[in-house]
Enzyme design. Structure first.
Site, PDB file in Angstrom:
ATOM      1  N   TYR A 226      -1.183   0.277  10.840  1.00 18.69           N
ATOM      2  CA  TYR A 226      -1.514  -0.391   9.572  1.00 18.69           C
ATOM      3  C   TYR A 226      -0.342  -0.295   8.594  1.00 18.69           C
ATOM      4  O   TYR A 226       0.094  -1.297   8.014  1.00 18.69           O
ATOM      5  CB  TYR A 226      -2.767   0.256   8.964  1.00 18.69           C
ATOM      6  CG  TYR A 226      -3.026  -0.128   7.522  1.00 18.69           C
ATOM      7  CD1 TYR A 226      -3.547  -1.378   7.196  1.00 18.69           C
ATOM      8  CD2 TYR A 226      -2.748   0.768   6.479  1.00 18.69           C
ATOM      9  CE1 TYR A 226      -3.776  -1.730   5.872  1.00 18.69           C
ATOM     10  CE2 TYR A 226      -2.980   0.421   5.158  1.00 18.69           C
ATOM     11  CZ  TYR A 226      -3.498  -0.827   4.857  1.00 18.69           C
ATOM     12  OH  TYR A 226      -3.723  -1.173   3.551  1.00 18.69           O
TER      13      TYR A 226
ATOM     14  N   THR B 158       0.796  -1.234   0.000  1.00 16.97           N
ATOM     15  CA  THR B 158       0.000   0.000   0.000  1.00 16.97           C
ATOM     16  C   THR B 158       0.824   1.277   0.000  1.00 16.97           C
ATOM     17  O   THR B 158       1.937   1.319   0.549  1.00 16.97           O
ATOM     18  CB  THR B 158      -0.907   0.034   1.252  1.00 16.97           C
ATOM     19  OG1 THR B 158      -1.485   1.338   1.394  1.00 16.97           O
ATOM     20  CG2 THR B 158      -0.139  -0.277   2.526  1.00 16.97           C
TER      21      THR B 158
ATOM     22  N   GLU C 255       0.226   3.642   1.860  1.00 16.65           N
ATOM     23  CA  GLU C 255       0.359   4.053   3.265  1.00 16.65           C
ATOM     24  C   GLU C 255       1.780   3.823   3.769  1.00 16.65           C
ATOM     25  O   GLU C 255       2.200   4.425   4.758  1.00 16.65           O
ATOM     26  CB  GLU C 255      -0.611   3.256   4.140  1.00 16.65           C
ATOM     27  CG  GLU C 255      -1.961   3.897   4.331  1.00 16.65           C
ATOM     28  CD  GLU C 255      -1.933   5.133   5.227  1.00 16.65           C
ATOM     29  OE1 GLU C 255      -1.385   5.053   6.332  1.00 16.65           O
ATOM     30  OE2 GLU C 255      -2.464   6.171   4.810  1.00 16.65           O
TER      31      GLU C 255
ATOM     32  N   LYS D  16       1.896  -3.367   7.163  1.00 19.34           N
ATOM     33  CA  LYS D  16       1.974  -3.610   5.714  1.00 19.34           C
ATOM     34  C   LYS D  16       3.436  -3.615   5.242  1.00 19.34           C
ATOM     35  O   LYS D  16       3.798  -4.327   4.315  1.00 19.34           O
ATOM     36  CB  LYS D  16       1.193  -2.533   4.952  1.00 19.34           C
ATOM     37  CG  LYS D  16      -0.300  -2.812   4.855  1.00 19.34           C
ATOM     38  CD  LYS D  16      -0.603  -3.918   3.853  1.00 19.34           C
ATOM     39  CE  LYS D  16      -2.084  -4.203   3.756  1.00 19.34           C
ATOM     40  NZ  LYS D  16      -2.406  -5.345   2.892  1.00 19.34           N
TER      41      LYS D  16
HETATM   42  P1  NAP Z   1     -11.272  -4.520   2.700  1.00 22.05           P
HETATM   43  O1  NAP Z   1     -12.511  -4.196   1.944  1.00 22.05           O
HETATM   44  O2  NAP Z   1     -11.095  -3.964   4.078  1.00 22.05           O
HETATM   45  O3  NAP Z   1     -11.141  -6.117   2.774  1.00 22.05           O
HETATM   46  C1  NAP Z   1     -10.266  -6.753   3.667  1.00 22.05           C
HETATM   47  C2  NAP Z   1     -10.574  -8.233   3.649  1.00 22.05           C
HETATM   48  O4  NAP Z   1      -9.730  -8.909   4.596  1.00 22.05           O
HETATM   49  C3  NAP Z   1     -12.021  -8.582   4.041  1.00 22.05           C
HETATM   50  O5  NAP Z   1     -12.498  -9.575   3.183  1.00 22.05           O
HETATM   51  C4  NAP Z   1     -11.862  -9.131   5.454  1.00 22.05           C
HETATM   52  O6  NAP Z   1     -12.859 -10.036   5.822  1.00 22.05           O
HETATM   53  C5  NAP Z   1     -10.530  -9.857   5.302  1.00 22.05           C
HETATM   54  N1  NAP Z   1      -9.937 -10.191   6.592  1.00 22.05           N
HETATM   55  C6  NAP Z   1      -9.779  -9.395   7.675  1.00 22.05           C
HETATM   56  N2  NAP Z   1      -9.216 -10.080   8.684  1.00 22.05           N
HETATM   57  C7  NAP Z   1      -9.014 -11.347   8.231  1.00 22.05           C
HETATM   58  C8  NAP Z   1      -8.477 -12.520   8.812  1.00 22.05           C
HETATM   59  N3  NAP Z   1      -8.011 -12.533  10.067  1.00 22.05           N
HETATM   60  N4  NAP Z   1      -8.404 -13.634   8.055  1.00 22.05           N
HETATM   61  C9  NAP Z   1      -8.880 -13.648   6.788  1.00 22.05           C
HETATM   62  N5  NAP Z   1      -9.419 -12.566   6.177  1.00 22.05           N
HETATM   63  C10 NAP Z   1      -9.476 -11.425   6.899  1.00 22.05           C
HETATM   64  O7  NAP Z   1      -9.979  -4.085   1.859  1.00 22.05           O
HETATM   65  P2  NAP Z   1      -9.867  -3.764   0.289  1.00 22.05           P
HETATM   66  O8  NAP Z   1     -10.108  -2.313   0.088  1.00 22.05           O
HETATM   67  O9  NAP Z   1     -10.607  -4.765  -0.489  1.00 22.05           O
HETATM   68  O10 NAP Z   1      -8.290  -3.952   0.084  1.00 22.05           O
HETATM   69  C11 NAP Z   1      -7.749  -5.232  -0.238  1.00 22.05           C
HETATM   70  C12 NAP Z   1      -6.304  -5.296   0.226  1.00 22.05           C
HETATM   71  O11 NAP Z   1      -5.560  -4.250  -0.418  1.00 22.05           O
HETATM   72  C13 NAP Z   1      -6.103  -5.074   1.717  1.00 22.05           C
HETATM   73  O12 NAP Z   1      -5.019  -5.849   2.118  1.00 22.05           O
HETATM   74  C14 NAP Z   1      -5.757  -3.593   1.830  1.00 22.05           C
HETATM   75  O13 NAP Z   1      -4.993  -3.353   2.982  1.00 22.05           O
HETATM   76  C15 NAP Z   1      -4.961  -3.402   0.563  1.00 22.05           C
HETATM   77  N6  NAP Z   1      -4.999  -2.054  -0.012  1.00 22.05           N
HETATM   78  C16 NAP Z   1      -6.185  -1.435  -0.242  1.00 22.05           C
HETATM   79  C17 NAP Z   1      -6.203  -0.176  -0.826  1.00 22.05           C
HETATM   80  C18 NAP Z   1      -7.494   0.534  -1.128  1.00 22.05           C
HETATM   81  O14 NAP Z   1      -7.452   1.748  -1.384  1.00 22.05           O
HETATM   82  N7  NAP Z   1      -8.622  -0.155  -1.154  1.00 22.05           N
HETATM   83  C19 NAP Z   1      -4.983   0.431  -1.194  1.00 22.05           C
HETATM   84  C20 NAP Z   1      -3.804  -0.244  -0.959  1.00 22.05           C
HETATM   85  C21 NAP Z   1      -3.810  -1.503  -0.386  1.00 22.05           C
HETATM   86  P3  NAP Z   1     -14.197  -9.565   6.634  1.00 22.05           P
HETATM   87  O15 NAP Z   1     -14.577  -8.248   6.037  1.00 22.05           O
HETATM   88  O16 NAP Z   1     -15.144 -10.653   6.318  1.00 22.05           O
HETATM   89  O17 NAP Z   1     -13.778  -9.435   8.064  1.00 22.05           O
HETATM   90  O1  G4F Z   2     -10.698   6.652   3.399  1.00 19.84           O
HETATM   91  P1  G4F Z   2      -9.624   6.577   4.414  1.00 19.84           P
HETATM   92  O2  G4F Z   2      -9.953   5.902   5.686  1.00 19.84           O
HETATM   93  O3  G4F Z   2      -8.377   5.950   3.678  1.00 19.84           O
HETATM   94  P2  G4F Z   2      -6.813   5.916   4.027  1.00 19.84           P
HETATM   95  O4  G4F Z   2      -6.543   6.214   5.443  1.00 19.84           O
HETATM   96  O5  G4F Z   2      -6.139   6.768   3.016  1.00 19.84           O
HETATM   97  O6  G4F Z   2      -6.469   4.373   3.771  1.00 19.84           O
HETATM   98  C1  G4F Z   2      -6.978   3.689   2.623  1.00 19.84           C
HETATM   99  O7  G4F Z   2      -6.047   3.809   1.572  1.00 19.84           O
HETATM  100  C2  G4F Z   2      -4.789   3.159   1.806  1.00 19.84           C
HETATM  101  C3  G4F Z   2      -3.914   3.399   0.571  1.00 19.84           C
HETATM  102  O8  G4F Z   2      -3.233   4.617   0.702  1.00 19.84           O
HETATM  103  C4  G4F Z   2      -5.044   1.700   2.039  1.00 19.84           C
HETATM  104  F1  G4F Z   2      -3.856   1.033   2.203  1.00 19.84           F
HETATM  105  C5  G4F Z   2      -5.923   1.511   3.251  1.00 19.84           C
HETATM  106  O9  G4F Z   2      -6.204   0.124   3.442  1.00 19.84           O
HETATM  107  C6  G4F Z   2      -7.244   2.249   3.019  1.00 19.84           C
HETATM  108  O10 G4F Z   2      -7.920   1.596   1.969  1.00 19.84           O
HETATM  109  O11 G4F Z   2      -9.137   8.068   4.787  1.00 19.84           O
HETATM  110  C7  G4F Z   2      -8.714   8.974   3.782  1.00 19.84           C
HETATM  111  C8  G4F Z   2      -8.481  10.343   4.433  1.00 19.84           C
HETATM  112  C9  G4F Z   2      -7.613  10.280   5.700  1.00 19.84           C
HETATM  113  O12 G4F Z   2      -6.745  11.385   5.709  1.00 19.84           O
HETATM  114  C10 G4F Z   2      -8.610  10.419   6.832  1.00 19.84           C
HETATM  115  O13 G4F Z   2      -8.064  10.979   8.028  1.00 19.84           O
HETATM  116  O14 G4F Z   2      -9.758  10.846   4.875  1.00 19.84           O
HETATM  117  C11 G4F Z   2      -9.623  11.354   6.196  1.00 19.84           C
HETATM  118  N1  G4F Z   2     -10.942  11.354   6.845  1.00 19.84           N
HETATM  119  C12 G4F Z   2     -11.595  12.465   7.259  1.00 19.84           C
HETATM  120  N2  G4F Z   2     -12.749  12.121   7.849  1.00 19.84           N
HETATM  121  C13 G4F Z   2     -11.677  10.278   7.157  1.00 19.84           C
HETATM  122  C14 G4F Z   2     -12.825  10.762   7.796  1.00 19.84           C
HETATM  123  N3  G4F Z   2     -11.477   8.955   6.938  1.00 19.84           N
HETATM  124  C15 G4F Z   2     -12.442   8.104   7.365  1.00 19.84           C
HETATM  125  N4  G4F Z   2     -12.267   6.763   7.132  1.00 19.84           N
HETATM  126  N5  G4F Z   2     -13.581   8.536   8.000  1.00 19.84           N
HETATM  127  C16 G4F Z   2     -13.816   9.861   8.247  1.00 19.84           C
HETATM  128  O15 G4F Z   2     -14.837  10.225   8.826  1.00 19.84           O
END
Ligand code: NAP
Ligand code: G4F
Length: 343
Positions: free
Chosen positions: A152, A124, A126, A156
């Site tokens: 987190y 990520t 992050e 990662k």
């Molecule tokens: P997400 O919606 O939060 O999905 C995370 C998944 O992990 C869910 O299916 C969750 O299952 C599962 N999980 C949690 N704890 C577990 C455990 N102990 N054993 C097995 N499965 C478990 O995340 P996403 O947005 O799809 O992202 C997918 C991956 O990419 C993650 O690793 C995230 O950190 C990474 N990532 C995401 C972004 C982004 O912007 N979306 C960017 C960079 C990297 P339950 O929900 O059923 O608990």
């Molecule tokens: O949507 P966020 O929670 O995403 P964040 O922290 O950027 O993390 C996501 O992206 C990462 C990749 O860079 C992934 F690795 C990670 O798993 C996840 O998918 O927050 C985005 C921004 C932050 O600055 C947060 O402080 O929005 C700000 N924010 C402001 N108000 C909020 C809120 N975030 C959340 N979740 N909820 C709020 O009410």
């Protein structure tokens, strides 16, 4: 071809299951917990997925899942992925998001599949942390310095390095995708973009009167999840296992996302609808993320199809449909995603 996806119930798991099924893969998905409410949603939306029970913190269950599915490709998406939640539950985050990666890699070794299974590790942006001293002008790339700013991000980073270590030590095909924020109709409502589009739709439909947020100034490089899972697949088709950044190359503040989402429902003056809640502030913030995906573009041929305004538009339209607006402009969107998740 057979693929095993950990994190099948998450945002990317859904998009990826659909993509791989369309490509003719036999798709297996790992579900954890004895009564996971998201299991039914996956069974309903993706009946073609064979669900296996397992938890990435339980090595035996992962070995079993790998032995059962004998995957050609394993996508390790499982994680505690919410940055704010990771500050409140740092130990659990280390176990799942960090050590869970080791358990997955070891499972492939113990199942004697190191020569045949290609592994994708969900790293990520992050990990970069968005600080002045390590911020490159054109955006973070595969050589940029890491400085995680949350439990987190730190977990990662361990996952990222142990994945590279297994690539180097055991000659395993392990590729790490360093993905910047990607969003869409399947995004959990605990993340800021989906929280905003859900609230905008509910406010427009008279179901809610305001939206509570934390910081509005942080900037993120936001893309569409459907484009990013295509990049994950492309990484595993590449001849060599490597690291790749996927990003849009543009950065916008949370405030700009709020403004664009309200504009979709014809509201220019959105401030009366938004309140800051100090409980939503994080102990440390990632100020700005901007990625440079040149390597993925040139070596994988990856490109995004959905831009920022397209992303906001499809999310708001989806949530208007989901939350019952009767305005005829809010047609049912093309996506089959129906599940918004709990607040
Ligand atoms: P997400 O919606 O939060 O999905 C995370 C998944 O992990 C869910 O299916 C969750 O299952 C599962 N999980 C949690 N704890 C577990 C455990 N102990 N054993 C097995 N499965 C478990 O995340 P996403 O947005 O799809 O992202 C997918 C991956 O990419 C993650 O690793 C995230 O950190 C990474 N990532 C995401 C972004 C982004 O912007 N979306 C960017 C960079 C990297 P339950 O929900 O059923 O608990
Ligand atoms: O949507 P966020 O929670 O995403 P964040 O922290 O950027 O993390 C996501 O992206 C990462 C990749 O860079 C992934 F690795 C990670 O798993 C996840 O998918 O927050 C985005 C921004 C932050 O600055 C947060 O402080 O929005 C700000 N924010 C402001 N108000 C909020 C809120 N975030 C959340 N979740 N909820 C709020 O009410």
């Amino acid at each position: 071809m057979r693929a095993l996806i950990t994190g099948i119930t998450g945002q990317d798991g859904g998009h990826l299951a659909e993509l791989l099924h369309d490509k003719g893969y036999e798709v297996y998905g790992l579900v954890h917990g004895q009564n996971n409410p998201k299991r039914l949603a996956v069974e309903t939306e993706f009946p073609f997925v064979t669900l296996l029970e397992g938890d990435v913190t339980d090595p035996t269950s992962i070995v079993r899942a790998v032995e059962t599915s004998q995957p050609d490709e394993l996508y390790n998406l499982a994680a505690i992925s919410h940055v704010g939640y990771s500050f409140k539950n740092p130990t659990l985050t280390a176990e799942v998001t960090g050590k869970g990666v080791l358990n997955v890699l070891e499972a492939v070794r113990l199942a004697r599949l190191t020569d045949t299974t290609r592994v994708y590790q969900a790293s990520t942006s992050e990990m970069f942390g968005g600080l002045d001293y390590n911020r490159p002008g054109r955006g973070y790339n595969e050589s940029s310095l890491f400085h995680p700013r949350s439990p987190y991000g730190a977990a990662k980073l361990y996952g990222h390095w142990i994945a590279k270590n297994y690539r180097e030590s055991y000659d395993m095909f392990v590729s790490c995708g360093i993905l910047f924020n990607h969003e869409g109709e399947r995004r959990g409502v605990e993340f800021v973009t989906r929280k905003i589009t859900t609230a905008v739709a509910r406010i427009a439909s008279g179901l809610q009167d305001h939206l509570q947020l934390g910081d509005l100034w942080p900037k993120r490089d936001w893309g569409y999840a459907g484009d990013y899972v295509r990049g994950m697949w492309q990484m595993l088709q590449h001849p060599e296992p490597e690291d790749f950044v996927l990003a849009s190359g543009e950065t916008r503040s949370v405030e700009q996302f709020v403004e664009a989402a309200f504009a979709e429902v014809g509201v220019d003056d959105w401030r009366p609808f938004v309140r800051q809640n100090p409980a939503l502030l994080r102990p440390a913030q990632v100020d700005i993320l901007l990625g440079d995906a040149s390597k993925a573009e040139s070596e994988l041929g990856w490109c995004r199809e959905v831009d920022f305004s397209g992303l906001v538009q499809r999310m708001v339209r989806h949530d208007l449909w989901l939350h019952g607006s009767h305005d005829v402009r809010h047609r049912r969107p093309r996506s089959r995603a129906l599940v918004g998740g709990a607040a």
